[in-house]
Write a protein that holds these residues in place. Structure first.
Motif, PDB file in Angstrom:
ATOM      1  N   GLY A 145       0.826  -1.199   0.000  1.00  0.00           N
ATOM      2  CA  GLY A 145       0.000   0.000   0.000  1.00  0.00           C
ATOM      3  C   GLY A 145       0.863   1.253   0.000  1.00  0.00           C
TER       4      GLY A 145
ATOM      5  N   LEU B  91      -5.857  -0.506   4.706  1.00  0.00           N
ATOM      6  CA  LEU B  91      -4.604  -0.835   5.397  1.00  0.00           C
ATOM      7  C   LEU B  91      -4.577  -2.317   5.776  1.00  0.00           C
TER       8      LEU B  91
ATOM      9  N   LEU C 206       3.622  -1.248   3.647  1.00  0.00           N
ATOM     10  CA  LEU C 206       3.134   0.117   3.414  1.00  0.00           C
ATOM     11  C   LEU C 206       4.289   1.067   3.100  1.00  0.00           C
TER      12      LEU C 206
ATOM     13  N   VAL D 267      -1.983   2.153  11.866  1.00  0.00           N
ATOM     14  CA  VAL D 267      -0.647   1.995  11.260  1.00  0.00           C
ATOM     15  C   VAL D 267       0.358   1.639  12.351  1.00  0.00           C
TER      16      VAL D 267
ATOM     17  N   VAL E  82       7.494  -1.409   6.519  1.00  0.00           N
ATOM     18  CA  VAL E  82       7.108  -0.056   6.118  1.00  0.00           C
ATOM     19  C   VAL E  82       8.337   0.661   5.564  1.00  0.00           C
TER      20      VAL E  82
END
Ligand SMILES: NC(=O)CC[C@H](N)C(=O)O
Length: 239
Positions: free
Chosen positions: A17, A48, A54, A77, A87
């Motif tokens: 994402g 999410l 991410l 998150v 991430v």
């Protein structure tokens, strides 16, 4: 041996994402696709929940902090980071991943996760935007030096013991040598030898913007991190 063939789909083509509240969302999506991932914008908690990893793009970290809260994403998150989601944060995204931030407004919070101190706008005092070559052997992948674009960028002032430094700035090849000494020289000197990319476990951060231009090596490095992670998870669940 045959195990490698049995890996779940996520190992070959993870879904990554891109936080789509601000910044170069389209450019990150394109770079992720060329790095071998399926890429989707993330604006809601349900979106999410559907991704393996991410990207936090650049923008303005104080604004992104507020937008994350307004979109009910700050807590989710943070929880995914604590649960081990990979991430990658670029520029303002790097600031969001830092445990400690200098030159920030008192009410600015970060998601945290990387044991480092970053200084906001560290490169941006004189010039807003510039390019600088890096020393970044692991990110280069043997394909020549990376050129980084910095836009009112932070730098990393110090890192904790678990953090791997992946890139530092080096002097541009055309830097003036010899006795000439002026403000521009001082600035160039200040900008050299700075830590601008780090990895801490499943978290990756760059002070620069690798989504600008055609070079997808940093995104490839990240997608490989996501794949490694999926392989590790498979191995764990099968033992
Ligand atoms: N390009 C960027 O992401 C700039 C970051 C910005 N200076 C901040 O503090 O958030």
């Amino acid at each position: 041996m045959a195990q490698a063939l049995d890996l779940p789909a996520v190992t070959s083509r993870p879904t990554v994402g891109v936080l789509a509240l601000q910044g170069d969302v389209r450019e990150h999506l394109a770079a992720l696709v060329s790095a071998g991932a399926d890429a989707v914008p993330v604006r809601r908690p349900a979106e999410l929940a559907a991704v393996d990893a991410l990207v936090l793009p650049g923008g303005e970290s104080t604004t992104m902090d507020k937008l994350l809260r307004a979109f009910d994403l700050f807590g989710p998150v943070r929880e995914r980071i604590a649960a081990g989601m990979p991430v990658f944060g670029s520029c303002a995204g790097m600031i969001l991943l830092a445990d400690r931030v200098l030159d920030r407004p008192a009410d600015q919070q970060t998601l945290g996760g990387i044991d480092m101190t970053v200084r906001r706008n560290a490169f941006g005092r004189q010039v807003d935007s510039f390019e600088q070559p890096l020393r970044a052997p692991r990110l280069e992948g043997g394909e020549g030096p990376l050129h980084a674009v910095f836009i009112r960028a932070p730098w990393v002032e110090e890192v904790g013991p678990g953090v791997e430094v992946l890139a530092t700035t080096v002097a541009p090849a055309h830097a003036p040598a010899g006795p000439r000494h002026d403000v521009a020289d001082d600035e160039a000197h200040e900008r050299t030898g700075r830590i601008v990319a780090v990895r801490h476990g499943r978290l990756l951060a760059t002070a620069f913007h690798p989504e600008i231009g055609e070079d997808a090596r940093v995104h490839r490095f990240f997608v490989n991190m996501v794949r490694e992670d999926a392989v590790a998870a498979t191995q764990q669940s099968s033992t």
